[in-house]
Design a protein around this motif. Structure first.
Motif, PDB file in Angstrom:
ATOM      1  N   SER A   1       0.839  -1.201   0.000  1.00  0.00           N
ATOM      2  CA  SER A   1       0.000   0.000   0.000  1.00  0.00           C
ATOM      3  C   SER A   1       0.871   1.247   0.000  1.00  0.00           C
ATOM      4  O   SER A   1       2.063   1.186   0.303  1.00  0.00           O
ATOM      5  N   GLY A   2       0.231   2.364  -0.282  1.00  0.00           N
ATOM      6  CA  GLY A   2       0.937   3.632  -0.206  1.00  0.00           C
ATOM      7  C   GLY A   2       1.388   3.946   1.213  1.00  0.00           C
ATOM      8  O   GLY A   2       2.465   4.504   1.421  1.00  0.00           O
ATOM      9  N   ALA A   3       0.572   3.586   2.185  1.00  0.00           N
ATOM     10  CA  ALA A   3       0.941   3.820   3.580  1.00  0.00           C
ATOM     11  C   ALA A   3       2.189   3.025   3.946  1.00  0.00           C
ATOM     12  O   ALA A   3       3.069   3.538   4.649  1.00  0.00           O
ATOM     13  N   ALA A   4       2.272   1.796   3.473  1.00  0.00           N
ATOM     14  CA  ALA A   4       3.455   0.975   3.750  1.00  0.00           C
ATOM     15  C   ALA A   4       4.683   1.559   3.059  1.00  0.00           C
ATOM     16  O   ALA A   4       5.786   1.550   3.622  1.00  0.00           O
ATOM     17  N   ALA A   5       4.510   2.106   1.853  1.00  0.00           N
ATOM     18  CA  ALA A   5       5.627   2.748   1.153  1.00  0.00           C
ATOM     19  C   ALA A   5       6.098   3.976   1.934  1.00  0.00           C
ATOM     20  O   ALA A   5       7.305   4.215   2.055  1.00  0.00           O
ATOM     21  N   LYS A   6       5.178   4.746   2.477  1.00  0.00           N
ATOM     22  CA  LYS A   6       5.561   5.907   3.292  1.00  0.00           C
ATOM     23  C   LYS A   6       6.303   5.462   4.553  1.00  0.00           C
ATOM     24  O   LYS A   6       7.262   6.112   4.971  1.00  0.00           O
ATOM     25  N   ASP A   7       5.901   4.345   5.124  1.00  0.00           N
ATOM     26  CA  ASP A   7       6.639   3.790   6.265  1.00  0.00           C
ATOM     27  C   ASP A   7       8.060   3.429   5.843  1.00  0.00           C
ATOM     28  O   ASP A   7       9.012   3.626   6.592  1.00  0.00           O
ATOM     29  N   GLY A   8       8.209   2.900   4.607  1.00  0.00           N
ATOM     30  CA  GLY A   8       9.536   2.584   4.077  1.00  0.00           C
ATOM     31  C   GLY A   8      10.394   3.826   3.919  1.00  0.00           C
ATOM     32  O   GLY A   8      11.578   3.818   4.246  1.00  0.00           O
ATOM     33  N   MET A   9       9.794   4.907   3.438  1.00  0.00           N
ATOM     34  CA  MET A   9      10.524   6.173   3.327  1.00  0.00           C
ATOM     35  C   MET A   9      10.991   6.642   4.703  1.00  0.00           C
ATOM     36  O   MET A   9      12.130   7.089   4.855  1.00  0.00           O
ATOM     37  N   ASP A  10      10.109   6.532   5.681  1.00  0.00           N
ATOM     38  CA  ASP A  10      10.489   6.921   7.046  1.00  0.00           C
ATOM     39  C   ASP A  10      11.645   6.066   7.551  1.00  0.00           C
ATOM     40  O   ASP A  10      12.540   6.568   8.246  1.00  0.00           O
ATOM     41  N   ALA A  11      11.657   4.786   7.194  1.00  0.00           N
ATOM     42  CA  ALA A  11      12.754   3.906   7.606  1.00  0.00           C
ATOM     43  C   ALA A  11      14.070   4.352   6.979  1.00  0.00           C
ATOM     44  O   ALA A  11      15.116   4.337   7.631  1.00  0.00           O
ATOM     45  N   VAL A  12      14.028   4.775   5.711  1.00  0.00           N
ATOM     46  CA  VAL A  12      15.238   5.293   5.057  1.00  0.00           C
ATOM     47  C   VAL A  12      15.711   6.554   5.784  1.00  0.00           C
ATOM     48  O   VAL A  12      16.901   6.700   6.079  1.00  0.00           O
ATOM     49  N   LYS A  13      14.786   7.444   6.098  1.00  0.00           N
ATOM     50  CA  LYS A  13      15.137   8.688   6.784  1.00  0.00           C
ATOM     51  C   LYS A  13      15.817   8.405   8.126  1.00  0.00           C
ATOM     52  O   LYS A  13      16.788   9.065   8.480  1.00  0.00           O
ATOM     53  N   ARG A  14      15.292   7.433   8.853  1.00  0.00           N
ATOM     54  CA  ARG A  14      15.862   7.103  10.166  1.00  0.00           C
ATOM     55  C   ARG A  14      17.225   6.428  10.035  1.00  0.00           C
ATOM     56  O   ARG A  14      18.118   6.656  10.846  1.00  0.00           O
ATOM     57  N   ALA A  15      17.380   5.566   9.051  1.00  0.00           N
ATOM     58  CA  ALA A  15      18.570   4.719   8.956  1.00  0.00           C
ATOM     59  C   ALA A  15      19.766   5.395   8.287  1.00  0.00           C
ATOM     60  O   ALA A  15      20.910   5.157   8.676  1.00  0.00           O
ATOM     61  N   ALA A  16      19.528   6.217   7.283  1.00  0.00           N
ATOM     62  CA  ALA A  16      20.607   6.669   6.400  1.00  0.00           C
ATOM     63  C   ALA A  16      21.696   7.489   7.094  1.00  0.00           C
ATOM     64  O   ALA A  16      22.886   7.250   6.870  1.00  0.00           O
ATOM     65  N   ALA A  17      21.319   8.431   7.896  1.00  0.00           N
ATOM     66  CA  ALA A  17      22.294   9.392   8.432  1.00  0.00           C
ATOM     67  C   ALA A  17      23.388   8.713   9.263  1.00  0.00           C
ATOM     68  O   ALA A  17      24.552   9.073   9.143  1.00  0.00           O
ATOM     69  N   GLU A  18      23.042   7.736  10.058  1.00  0.00           N
ATOM     70  CA  GLU A  18      23.997   7.110  10.963  1.00  0.00           C
ATOM     71  C   GLU A  18      24.507   5.753  10.485  1.00  0.00           C
ATOM     72  O   GLU A  18      25.322   5.129  11.147  1.00  0.00           O
ATOM     73  N   ALA A  19      24.006   5.281   9.345  1.00  0.00           N
ATOM     74  CA  ALA A  19      24.373   3.955   8.858  1.00  0.00           C
ATOM     75  C   ALA A  19      25.862   3.875   8.520  1.00  0.00           C
ATOM     76  O   ALA A  19      26.421   4.786   7.910  1.00  0.00           O
ATOM     77  N   LEU A  20      26.468   2.795   8.912  1.00  0.00           N
ATOM     78  CA  LEU A  20      27.865   2.516   8.580  1.00  0.00           C
ATOM     79  C   LEU A  20      27.916   1.834   7.222  1.00  0.00           C
ATOM     80  O   LEU A  20      26.906   1.364   6.713  1.00  0.00           O
ATOM     81  N   VAL A  21      29.098   1.757   6.641  1.00  0.00           N
ATOM     82  CA  VAL A  21      29.274   1.098   5.351  1.00  0.00           C
ATOM     83  C   VAL A  21      29.962  -0.234   5.551  1.00  0.00           C
ATOM     84  O   VAL A  21      31.045  -0.291   6.150  1.00  0.00           O
ATOM     85  N   ASP A  22      29.346  -1.291   5.065  1.00  0.00           N
ATOM     86  CA  ASP A  22      29.908  -2.634   5.076  1.00  0.00           C
ATOM     87  C   ASP A  22      30.322  -2.941   3.634  1.00  0.00           C
ATOM     88  O   ASP A  22      29.502  -3.360   2.826  1.00  0.00           O
ATOM     89  N   ALA A  23      31.591  -2.669   3.316  1.00  0.00           N
ATOM     90  CA  ALA A  23      32.096  -2.871   1.950  1.00  0.00           C
ATOM     91  C   ALA A  23      32.477  -4.337   1.775  1.00  0.00           C
ATOM     92  O   ALA A  23      33.393  -4.822   2.405  1.00  0.00           O
ATOM     93  N   GLN A  24      31.734  -5.017   0.905  1.00  0.00           N
ATOM     94  CA  GLN A  24      31.964  -6.433   0.655  1.00  0.00           C
ATOM     95  C   GLN A  24      32.649  -6.659  -0.677  1.00  0.00           C
ATOM     96  O   GLN A  24      32.530  -7.712  -1.274  1.00  0.00           O
ATOM     97  N   THR A  25      33.386  -5.643  -1.128  1.00  0.00           N
ATOM     98  CA  THR A  25      34.097  -5.751  -2.409  1.00  0.00           C
ATOM     99  C   THR A  25      35.590  -5.760  -2.172  1.00  0.00           C
ATOM    100  O   THR A  25      36.085  -5.279  -1.188  1.00  0.00           O
TER     101      THR A  25
END
Length: 106
Positions: free
Chosen positions: A82-106
């Motif tokens: 649903s659109g509501a679930a997609a908006k929840d996904g956007m909120d998850a990106v907003k919460r996660a992105a700023a502090e997320a670390l990078v796990d480089a698997q290359t």
């Protein structure tokens, strides 16, 4: 578990996924020809994720893309029920992105 960007190879190209703290993939990047370009893409997600104007709903409002300041798509979501679930996904990106670390698997 902390949120993280998983940087990896996809064939001959580089890409990343943003995983939220619960381990769910909330954003998948476009493909990049170099690791440096993919790393720049991660920096762009960190910079733009908090800005609502950088998101666009697609697929009848059940998917979203995150764009950079130049209008290029940095990454997109999965299909949501649903659109509501997609908006929840956007909120998850907003919460996660700023502090997320990078796990480089290359």
């Amino acid at each position: 578990m902390a949120a993280k960007f998983i940087l990896k190879m996809s064939g001959e190209q580089f890409m990343f996924n943003l995983q939220s703290a619960n381990g769910q993939t909330v954003l998948t990047s476009e493909r990049y020809t170099t690791k440096a370009a993919a790393t720049s893409g991660i920096a762009s997600v960190k910079k733009n994720a908090a800005d609502d104007r950088m998101y666009e709903m697609t697929g009848s409002g059940q998917r979203f893309n995150l764009k950079a300041g130049n209008g290029q798509v940095i990454g997109g979501s999965q299909n949501y029920a649903s659109g509501a679930a997609a908006k929840d996904g956007m909120d998850a990106v907003k919460r996660a992105a700023a502090e997320a670390l990078v796990d480089a698997q290359t």
